[in-house]
Scaffold this motif. Structure first.
Motif, PDB file in Angstrom:
ATOM      1  N   ARG A 277       0.880  -1.168   0.000  1.00  0.00           N
ATOM      2  CA  ARG A 277       0.000   0.000   0.000  1.00  0.00           C
ATOM      3  C   ARG A 277       0.913   1.212   0.000  1.00  0.00           C
ATOM      4  O   ARG A 277       2.107   1.101   0.255  1.00  0.00           O
ATOM      5  N   SER A 278       0.360   2.381  -0.274  1.00  0.00           N
ATOM      6  CA  SER A 278       1.206   3.568  -0.325  1.00  0.00           C
ATOM      7  C   SER A 278       1.759   3.882   1.062  1.00  0.00           C
ATOM      8  O   SER A 278       1.145   3.547   2.076  1.00  0.00           O
ATOM      9  N   PRO A 279       2.925   4.522   1.136  1.00  0.00           N
ATOM     10  CA  PRO A 279       3.525   4.831   2.434  1.00  0.00           C
ATOM     11  C   PRO A 279       2.622   5.650   3.349  1.00  0.00           C
ATOM     12  O   PRO A 279       2.657   5.496   4.566  1.00  0.00           O
ATOM     13  N   ASP A 280       1.791   6.528   2.755  1.00  0.00           N
ATOM     14  CA  ASP A 280       0.917   7.370   3.567  1.00  0.00           C
ATOM     15  C   ASP A 280      -0.504   6.821   3.703  1.00  0.00           C
ATOM     16  O   ASP A 280      -1.366   7.464   4.295  1.00  0.00           O
ATOM     17  N   GLY A 281      -0.761   5.656   3.153  1.00  0.00           N
ATOM     18  CA  GLY A 281      -2.083   5.031   3.282  1.00  0.00           C
ATOM     19  C   GLY A 281      -3.145   5.594   2.357  1.00  0.00           C
ATOM     20  O   GLY A 281      -4.323   5.280   2.507  1.00  0.00           O
ATOM     21  N   THR A 282      -2.767   6.395   1.365  1.00  0.00           N
ATOM     22  CA  THR A 282      -3.757   6.993   0.466  1.00  0.00           C
ATOM     23  C   THR A 282      -4.150   6.069  -0.683  1.00  0.00           C
ATOM     24  O   THR A 282      -5.168   6.291  -1.327  1.00  0.00           O
ATOM     25  N   ILE A 283      -3.356   5.032  -0.947  1.00  0.00           N
ATOM     26  CA  ILE A 283      -3.672   4.047  -1.985  1.00  0.00           C
ATOM     27  C   ILE A 283      -3.610   2.672  -1.343  1.00  0.00           C
ATOM     28  O   ILE A 283      -2.567   2.259  -0.827  1.00  0.00           O
ATOM     29  N   THR A 284      -4.743   1.979  -1.360  1.00  0.00           N
ATOM     30  CA  THR A 284      -4.852   0.697  -0.662  1.00  0.00           C
ATOM     31  C   THR A 284      -5.530  -0.331  -1.547  1.00  0.00           C
ATOM     32  O   THR A 284      -6.571  -0.053  -2.150  1.00  0.00           O
ATOM     33  N   LEU A 285      -4.941  -1.513  -1.618  1.00  0.00           N
ATOM     34  CA  LEU A 285      -5.601  -2.632  -2.285  1.00  0.00           C
ATOM     35  C   LEU A 285      -6.489  -3.302  -1.250  1.00  0.00           C
ATOM     36  O   LEU A 285      -6.005  -3.899  -0.296  1.00  0.00           O
ATOM     37  N   ASN A 286      -7.804  -3.164  -1.427  1.00  0.00           N
ATOM     38  CA  ASN A 286      -8.762  -3.670  -0.452  1.00  0.00           C
ATOM     39  C   ASN A 286      -9.085  -5.142  -0.660  1.00  0.00           C
ATOM     40  O   ASN A 286      -9.487  -5.816   0.280  1.00  0.00           O
ATOM     41  N   ARG A 287      -8.954  -5.605  -1.894  1.00  0.00           N
ATOM     42  CA  ARG A 287      -9.303  -6.994  -2.202  1.00  0.00           C
ATOM     43  C   ARG A 287      -8.343  -7.489  -3.270  1.00  0.00           C
ATOM     44  O   ARG A 287      -8.109  -6.817  -4.260  1.00  0.00           O
ATOM     45  N   ASP A 288      -7.787  -8.693  -3.055  1.00  0.00           N
ATOM     46  CA  ASP A 288      -6.830  -9.274  -3.994  1.00  0.00           C
ATOM     47  C   ASP A 288      -7.222 -10.722  -4.255  1.00  0.00           C
ATOM     48  O   ASP A 288      -7.350 -11.513  -3.336  1.00  0.00           O
ATOM     49  N   SER A 289      -7.432 -11.049  -5.518  1.00  0.00           N
ATOM     50  CA  SER A 289      -7.770 -12.416  -5.908  1.00  0.00           C
ATOM     51  C   SER A 289      -6.626 -12.988  -6.731  1.00  0.00           C
ATOM     52  O   SER A 289      -6.027 -12.298  -7.546  1.00  0.00           O
ATOM     53  N   LYS A 290      -6.352 -14.246  -6.534  1.00  0.00           N
ATOM     54  CA  LYS A 290      -5.313 -14.915  -7.312  1.00  0.00           C
ATOM     55  C   LYS A 290      -5.899 -15.799  -8.410  1.00  0.00           C
ATOM     56  O   LYS A 290      -5.158 -16.397  -9.178  1.00  0.00           O
ATOM     57  N   ASN A 291      -7.253 -15.890  -8.483  1.00  0.00           N
ATOM     58  CA  ASN A 291      -7.842 -16.815  -9.445  1.00  0.00           C
ATOM     59  C   ASN A 291      -9.214 -16.390  -9.986  1.00  0.00           C
ATOM     60  O   ASN A 291      -9.803 -17.122 -10.771  1.00  0.00           O
ATOM     61  N   GLY A 292      -9.754 -15.261  -9.565  1.00  0.00           N
ATOM     62  CA  GLY A 292     -11.047 -14.811 -10.066  1.00  0.00           C
ATOM     63  C   GLY A 292     -12.240 -15.460  -9.402  1.00  0.00           C
ATOM     64  O   GLY A 292     -13.375 -15.226  -9.822  1.00  0.00           O
ATOM     65  N   GLN A 293     -12.016 -16.264  -8.371  1.00  0.00           N
ATOM     66  CA  GLN A 293     -13.144 -16.893  -7.680  1.00  0.00           C
ATOM     67  C   GLN A 293     -13.822 -15.899  -6.756  1.00  0.00           C
ATOM     68  O   GLN A 293     -13.177 -15.034  -6.180  1.00  0.00           O
ATOM     69  N   GLY A 294     -15.126 -16.055  -6.611  1.00  0.00           N
ATOM     70  CA  GLY A 294     -15.900 -15.185  -5.743  1.00  0.00           C
ATOM     71  C   GLY A 294     -16.980 -14.496  -6.545  1.00  0.00           C
ATOM     72  O   GLY A 294     -17.123 -14.688  -7.754  1.00  0.00           O
ATOM     73  N   PHE A 295     -17.738 -13.681  -5.866  1.00  0.00           N
ATOM     74  CA  PHE A 295     -18.834 -12.972  -6.503  1.00  0.00           C
ATOM     75  C   PHE A 295     -18.478 -11.500  -6.629  1.00  0.00           C
ATOM     76  O   PHE A 295     -17.858 -10.923  -5.756  1.00  0.00           O
TER      77      PHE A 295
END
Length: 177
Positions: A54-72
């Motif tokens: 994530r960015s050093p100051d917390g302004t850019i965050t990956l909230n969800r990460d998928s490794k295979n596209g599973q989920g809704f």
């Protein structure tokens, strides 16, 4: 500047895709954000945010990460708080790269890919990567700070044929394809 116009303040970038068919290796798309200093808007990124950071100051965050596209719904979601980004930064470029660990894959190999960029409930852009099917990565958005300090959105999906690490370094320059 209009007193009622606040420019772009906080955006959500989302990517979705369906899992690979049975017997095929998983497909992993990653959202990548590169932040550039105002003094060097087309130089090397000041920092890059991807699946492990994530960015050093917390302004850019990956909230969800998928490794295979599973989920809704949306498999990967990144929040970019432009309104909180330090004034020394003048440009943020967002891209999507396909992991190449299980062999070469392009967007043509991804089942039902989708992209959505929105601010609050307003959709700024949607795409299916149909214009970059032969590419392994794509720049999907650019946000630029103007002289008044307001952020503007520059949409457009532009393809690249790079592995994720190289793409993260070059996605802020002119597109290859």
């Amino acid at each position: 500047m209009n007193g009622l116009n606040k420019g772009i303040r906080k955006v959500e970038v989302s990517v979705k895709w369906d899992p690979s068919p049975a017997g095929q290796s998983p497909t992993d798309l990653d959202i990548i954000a590169a932040t550039y200093l105002s003094a060097e808007p087309s130089g090397s990124p000041a920092y890059v945010v991807h699946f492990d950071s994530r960015s050093p100051d917390g302004t850019i965050t990956l909230n969800r990460d998928s490794k295979n596209g599973q989920g809704f719904g949306w498999d990967e979601v990144m929040t970019v708080e432009l309104n909180r980004l330090d004034s020394r930064y003048g440009r943020v470029v967002i891209g999507v790269a396909i992991q190449q660990g299980s062999g070469p894959k392009t967007f043509a190999d991804v089942t039902k890919p989708g992209l959505r960029i929105r601010e609050d409930y307003t959709v700024l852009a949607e795409d299916d990567f149909g214009g970059v099917l032969g590419c392994t990565a794509a720049r999907v958005a650019e946000f630029v700070r103007d002289a008044t300090g307001e952020w503007t959105f520059h949409p457009g999906v532009q393809g690249y044929d790079e592995d994720p690490a190289t793409f993260a370094r070059v996605m802020g320059g002119p597109p290859e394809s």
